[in-house]
Design a protein around this motif. Structure first.
Motif, PDB file in Angstrom:
ATOM      1  N   GLY A 166      47.083  47.735  13.422  1.00 13.96           N
ATOM      2  CA  GLY A 166      48.378  48.083  14.001  1.00 13.96           C
ATOM      3  C   GLY A 166      49.468  48.136  12.948  1.00 13.96           C
ATOM      4  N   ASN A 167      50.700  48.269  13.405  1.00 12.61           N
ATOM      5  CA  ASN A 167      51.813  48.437  12.460  1.00 12.61           C
ATOM      6  C   ASN A 167      52.771  47.262  12.413  1.00 12.61           C
ATOM      7  N   ILE A 179      52.380  44.220  10.944  1.00 14.00           N
ATOM      8  CA  ILE A 179      51.761  43.250  10.040  1.00 14.00           C
ATOM      9  C   ILE A 179      52.420  43.336   8.671  1.00 14.00           C
ATOM     10  N   SER A 180      52.174  42.298   7.846  1.00 20.18           N
ATOM     11  CA  SER A 180      52.582  42.288   6.440  1.00 20.18           C
ATOM     12  C   SER A 180      51.403  41.806   5.607  1.00 20.18           C
ATOM     13  N   LEU A 181      51.219  42.431   4.445  1.00 17.91           N
ATOM     14  CA  LEU A 181      50.121  42.036   3.570  1.00 17.91           C
ATOM     15  C   LEU A 181      50.423  40.726   2.869  1.00 17.91           C
ATOM     16  N   ARG A 182      49.363  39.992   2.520  1.00 21.36           N
ATOM     17  CA  ARG A 182      49.478  38.755   1.750  1.00 21.36           C
ATOM     18  C   ARG A 182      48.499  38.815   0.582  1.00 21.36           C
ATOM     19  N   SER A 183      48.992  38.689  -0.635  1.00 25.04           N
ATOM     20  CA  SER A 183      48.158  38.758  -1.835  1.00 25.04           C
ATOM     21  C   SER A 183      47.805  37.358  -2.326  1.00 25.04           C
ATOM     22  N   ASN A 243      53.360  39.849  12.100  1.00 27.99           N
ATOM     23  CA  ASN A 243      54.778  39.536  11.915  1.00 27.99           C
ATOM     24  C   ASN A 243      55.326  38.619  12.994  1.00 27.99           C
ATOM     25  N   ASN A 244      54.613  38.503  14.112  1.00 35.14           N
ATOM     26  CA  ASN A 244      55.029  37.573  15.170  1.00 35.14           C
ATOM     27  C   ASN A 244      54.509  36.159  14.935  1.00 35.14           C
ATOM     28  N   ASP A 245      53.622  36.003  13.958  1.00 32.98           N
ATOM     29  CA  ASP A 245      53.050  34.684  13.650  1.00 32.98           C
ATOM     30  C   ASP A 245      52.699  34.644  12.171  1.00 32.98           C
TER      31      ASP A 245
END
Length: 435
Positions: free
Chosen positions: A51-52, A54-58, A88-90
């Motif tokens: 989905g759209n 979200i955010s990436l985590r490196s 992004n909600n959690d």
């Protein structure tokens, strides 16, 4: 969503053949080239599955720094895509998604919550020598990167399908992977200090992957109670006929750093110390300041132990703001000098001491350091200039060792330097900044 994933996916795909990953750059600072059909397909699959929102985590450390890493997990010569992200909600829990490409495109293998709010590192090892890499993911909570959780994920292939599962979760501080039993398989060596307990001794754990694809504890050994924590953990194997050695740089409770060298004792089923406790804790044979860690300094596969020693000061020279940094190999019960440097703290550089000058080089402190042999012959001096100052005073007879920032490091050679078969240009190779 499409813009957010275009550049990371492109960077990951460019490195797919090497199995490496690259730290993601800000999309605003990079131009977006046209995507290939394969890249578009992966991007579309990520968009479809995640989905759209979200955010990436490196990963914060390790060899793999990208939130999207391509690696062959099941040994079929085709890379899977591993994606770390948060909803992004959690944002308190990082999730991990694994996609595998087949004739129908990229398919979802797994998508699940990890064991932390951040990813510390990702590594890949074939722990049981079955031809498929196991994935080691280290998680941390709320910026605490000392106390971490290791999860080992194992994968297996059945036809065109991949089965992916977690086979261990362990709390730890430091980790290394080595073939302790010399059987072709790799074991996990972890250190852990439970600071919540009054008796906060550091333990070293040996773990292996069994036939049921579970990581099991083989043994746990407590380190000396004078150790407050282990700050670096490495392994080497001097030769095929010798045991694998574990180098644990350990901080004592009085803030001295020592190196414990441990080997596996099959009869006692524990790690034992190669250097006797009386030498370590009374003689302090490996003691030094807390920021000098063991390292393979000459890239020969053998770990060396560093020590600070006094510089041989020439006659009545002024006090020197520096020291000798000497790296020792330990074998057959003794320490053998492997490599030496003279370190200048004030001007932030070090000079490698070649074997022909080892034990002969002395230093005189004037406006610059002058390096002499034991007979008092001035061999060379190293001067530090500000860039504008050097522009006004540069000399054709001087050799520029290094230019960095607003400083220029320059060498002036004496006539006797050639007696040691050393040319002024050799000093460029011998010179480096303090790391």
């Amino acid at each position: 969503m499409r813009l957010r994933f275009a550049v990371p996916v492109l960077l990951a795909l460019l490195l797919a053949l090497s199995g490496c990953s690259l730290e993601l750059k800000s999309i605003e600072t990079l131009m977006r080239p046209p995507l290939t059909a394969t890249e578009q397909e992966l991007e579309k699959s990520i968009d479809t599955y995640l989905g759209n929102n979200i955010s990436l985590r490196s990963p914060a450390s390790g060899s793999f720094h990208s939130a999207i890493t391509l690696h062959d997990l099941d040994g079929d010569k085709n890379d899977e895509a591993i994606i770390f992200y948060v909803n992004n909600n959690d944002t308190a829990v990082v999730r991990m998604c694994v996609l595998k490409k087949n004739s129908n495109g990229w398919q979802l293998v797994s998508d699940f919550a990890g064991n932390g709010s951040g990813v510390y590192s990702v590594d890949f090892y074939d722990l049981n020598n079955d031809g498929g890499d196991d994935m080691l993911v280290s998680w941390y909570l709320f910026e605490d990167k000392v106390n971490k959780t290791l999860t080992v994920y194992s994968s297996s292939r059945k036809g065109n399908e991949i089965n992916f599962s977690a086979c261990a979760t362990e709390n730890y501080n430091l980790l290394c992977v080595a073939d302790i039993f010399s059987n072709g398989e790799k074991q996990l060596i972890l250190t852990y200090t439970d600071t919540a307990k009054k008796n906060d001794r550091t333990n070293i754990r040996l773990m292996s992957l069994n036939e049921q694809n579970r990581v099991v504890l083989v043994a746990e050994t407590s380190l000396d109670d004078r150790i407050s924590s282990v700050t670096s953990l490495k392994a080497d194997k001097p030769s095929d006929s010798e045991d694998t050695r574990i180098f644990a740089d350990a901080l004592l409770r009085d803030n001295k750093l020592i190196t414990e060298i441990l080997v596996w004792n099959a009869e006692k089923k524990c790690f034992v110390e190669l250097i006797s406790p009386s030498l370590q804790y009374e003689g302090l044979v490996t003691a030094r300041s807390s920021n000098l860690y063991s390292f393979d300094i000459d890239a020969d596969g053998i770990i060396e132990i560093p020590k600070r020693e006094p510089i041989a000061k020439y006659k009545n020279s002024d006090t020197l703001s520096g020291y000798m940094l000497v790296w020792y190999d330990y074998n057959n019960g003794g320490f053998f000098k492997e490599r030496s440097y003279i370190v200048n703290i004030r001007d932030n550089y070090r000079i490698y001491v070649p074997a022909v000058l080892d034990g002969k080089l002395t230093v005189k402190n004037k406006s610059a350091w002058v390096f002499l042999d034991d007979a008092g012959n001035e061999l060379f001096e190293v001067c530090t200039y500000k860039t504008d100052e050097w522009a006004r005073n540069q000399s054709e007879s001087s050799v520029v060792l290094l230019t960095t920032g607003d400083k220029v490091y320059v060498c002036n050679a004496g006539e006797k330097l050639s007696d040691y078969n050393i040319e002024p240009t050799d000093l460029v190779k011998y010179f480096s900044l303090n790391s």
